[in-house]
Design an enzyme around this catalytic site. Structure first.
Site, PDB file in Angstrom:
ATOM      1  N   ASP A  86       0.772  -1.218   0.095  1.00  0.00           N
ATOM      2  CA  ASP A  86       0.030   0.116  -0.186  1.00  0.00           C
ATOM      3  C   ASP A  86       0.831   1.272   0.039  1.00  0.00           C
ATOM      4  O   ASP A  86       1.099   1.854   1.050  1.00  0.00           O
ATOM      5  CB  ASP A  86      -0.947  -0.031   1.374  1.00  0.00           C
ATOM      6  CG  ASP A  86      -1.824   1.098   1.300  1.00  0.00           C
ATOM      7  OD1 ASP A  86      -1.939   1.905   0.354  1.00  0.00           O
ATOM      8  OD2 ASP A  86      -2.570   1.142   2.278  1.00  0.00           O
ATOM      9  N   LYS A  88       0.471   3.791  -1.976  1.00  0.00           N
ATOM     10  CA  LYS A  88      -0.463   4.948  -2.694  1.00  0.00           C
ATOM     11  C   LYS A  88       0.780   5.752  -3.515  1.00  0.00           C
ATOM     12  O   LYS A  88       0.494   6.955  -3.419  1.00  0.00           O
ATOM     13  CB  LYS A  88      -1.044   5.981  -1.640  1.00  0.00           C
ATOM     14  CG  LYS A  88      -1.947   5.103  -0.649  1.00  0.00           C
ATOM     15  CD  LYS A  88      -2.733   5.770   0.427  1.00  0.00           C
ATOM     16  CE  LYS A  88      -3.740   4.885   1.247  1.00  0.00           C
ATOM     17  NZ  LYS A  88      -3.355   4.075   1.921  1.00  0.00           N
ATOM     18  N   VAL A  89       1.109   5.327  -4.259  1.00  0.00           N
ATOM     19  CA  VAL A  89       2.179   5.778  -5.259  1.00  0.00           C
ATOM     20  C   VAL A  89       1.747   7.072  -6.078  1.00  0.00           C
ATOM     21  O   VAL A  89       0.638   6.957  -6.721  1.00  0.00           O
ATOM     22  CB  VAL A  89       2.859   4.865  -6.086  1.00  0.00           C
ATOM     23  CG1 VAL A  89       4.128   5.317  -6.639  1.00  0.00           C
ATOM     24  CG2 VAL A  89       3.381   3.632  -5.249  1.00  0.00           C
ATOM     25  N   GLY A 210     -11.593   0.213   6.432  1.00  0.00           N
ATOM     26  CA  GLY A 210     -12.400   1.339   7.017  1.00  0.00           C
ATOM     27  C   GLY A 210     -13.271   0.343   8.059  1.00  0.00           C
ATOM     28  O   GLY A 210     -14.240   0.986   8.449  1.00  0.00           O
ATOM     29  N   ALA A 213     -12.567  -0.122  13.086  1.00  0.00           N
ATOM     30  CA  ALA A 213     -11.863   0.828  13.778  1.00  0.00           C
ATOM     31  C   ALA A 213     -12.303   2.295  13.149  1.00  0.00           C
ATOM     32  O   ALA A 213     -12.475   3.290  13.875  1.00  0.00           O
ATOM     33  CB  ALA A 213     -10.313   0.619  13.752  1.00  0.00           C
ATOM     34  N   ALA A 218     -18.682  -4.511   7.798  1.00  0.00           N
ATOM     35  CA  ALA A 218     -18.066  -5.269   6.872  1.00  0.00           C
ATOM     36  C   ALA A 218     -19.370  -5.957   5.651  1.00  0.00           C
ATOM     37  O   ALA A 218     -19.536  -5.937   4.415  1.00  0.00           O
ATOM     38  CB  ALA A 218     -17.630  -6.764   7.395  1.00  0.00           C
ATOM     39  N   GLY A 232      -7.456  -3.908   9.463  1.00  0.00           N
ATOM     40  CA  GLY A 232      -6.183  -3.788  10.147  1.00  0.00           C
ATOM     41  C   GLY A 232      -6.546  -3.907  11.756  1.00  0.00           C
ATOM     42  O   GLY A 232      -6.719  -4.951  12.272  1.00  0.00           O
ATOM     43  N   ARG A 233      -6.682  -2.972  12.318  1.00  0.00           N
ATOM     44  CA  ARG A 233      -6.811  -2.855  13.958  1.00  0.00           C
ATOM     45  C   ARG A 233      -7.956  -3.628  14.498  1.00  0.00           C
ATOM     46  O   ARG A 233      -7.593  -4.206  15.589  1.00  0.00           O
ATOM     47  CB  ARG A 233      -7.232  -1.163  14.282  1.00  0.00           C
ATOM     48  CG  ARG A 233      -6.076  -0.594  14.278  1.00  0.00           C
ATOM     49  CD  ARG A 233      -6.112   1.128  14.291  1.00  0.00           C
ATOM     50  NE  ARG A 233      -6.981   1.540  13.126  1.00  0.00           N
ATOM     51  CZ  ARG A 233      -7.662   2.692  13.021  1.00  0.00           C
ATOM     52  NH1 ARG A 233      -7.289   3.679  13.961  1.00  0.00           N
ATOM     53  NH2 ARG A 233      -8.164   3.096  12.077  1.00  0.00           N
TER      54      ARG A 233
END
Ligand code: XMP
Length: 252
Positions: A86, A88-89, A210, A213, A218, A232-233
């Site tokens: 990730d 985000k280039v 998103g 957290a 979902a 993630g969290r």
């Protein structure tokens, strides 16, 4: 096989649409060995319940690319997962080429990039590298945080067609035109997932971060058209990360 198909296969094999965001809270640089051990052990615990792992600056900055995250990418592959960077280039083509070469050399299967930089002398060079090395490119379409509306949410006049269009819908159309392997739309904005899905159909899958957290749900994101959930969290900071990942994967 393209990245799009490889991740689909991994998802079927693992019976999971979850992409683990392998993020940890800030550790001092001198604590990098602790961080490395935490990342390895988290990946081990959670790997049966996710189809891919997503790594970003949380780990590349403290661990380094070839000394650090490359081993995690290898570990992910050994567990049957794909590895997404990730980044985000978002730079000029000459720089983007070098960034893509390094990440793909480290073993990443796909790279997240920012379409604001445009095609000519922007993202085209990344797609060229990815095509040569048979890796994937995933575009941001609408980010999961509140401020996303200031950029991704603006109404614009498309420079090529002159049509008045939402920025994120324009990015979805570019994902089709550029043959991207995926787009990212926040789980926090299910109505935008629906709009982007209406453009992409089954051709380009939607990855949705998103969940938990940041307030996204979902089920709502999946019903709106997301194919993969980036989490993630909600997993990493759970009391029992493996159980939490398993529960999320079974809710799909
Ligand atoms: P949490 O802990 O909120 O982590 O589940 C989410 C992960 O995804 C990243 N993130 C995004 N990545 N587009 C992206 O490409 C987004 O809109 C976006 N929102 C969050 C975040 O950096 C973290 O790794």
């Amino acid at each position: 096989m393209s990245f799009k198909h490889r991740v689909e296969e991994a998802s079927k094999a693992k019976k999971s649409s979850i992409v683990l965001a392998l993020d940890f809270p800030y550790h001092k640089p001198e604590e990098r060995e602790t961080l490395r051990a935490k990342a390895q052990s988290m990946l081990d615990m959670v790997s049966p319940y996710v189809c891919a792992v997503k790594i970003n600056h949380h780990l590349t900055l403290p661990l380094g690319t070839f000394d650090g995250v490359q081993a995690l990418v290898k570990q992910a592959h050994e567990k049957g997962l794909l590895a997404i960077m990730d980044g985000k280039v978002n730079d000029i083509g000459a720089t983007n080429t070098v960034i893509a070469e390094y990440y793909f050399q480290a073993g990443f299967d796909a790279l997240i990039v920012n379409p604001f930089v445009g095609w000519e002398e922007g993202l085209k060079p990344i797609f060229d590298v990815a095509q040569r090395l048979r890796r994937g490119v995933i575009l941001l379409a609408y980010m999961s945080h509140k401020g996303a509306e200031e950029g991704y949410g603006q109404t614009i006049y498309d420079v090529q067609t002159g049509e008045k269009i939402k920025q994120y819908v324009s990015f979805a159309k570019k994902a089709l035109a550029w043959n991207a392997d995926g787009v990212v739309v926040g789980a926090t904005v299910p109505e935008k997932i629906r709009e982007v899905n209406a453009v992409l159909g089954d051709i380009v899958p939607i990855y949705s971060p998103g969940v938990g957290a940041q307030g996204g749900a979902a089920q709502t994101a999946l019903k709106a058209g997301a194919r993969y959930l980036i989490v993630g969290r909600e997993i990493v900071q759970a009391e029992n990360p493996a159980e939490q990942a398993k529960k999320l994967s079974q809710e799909q």
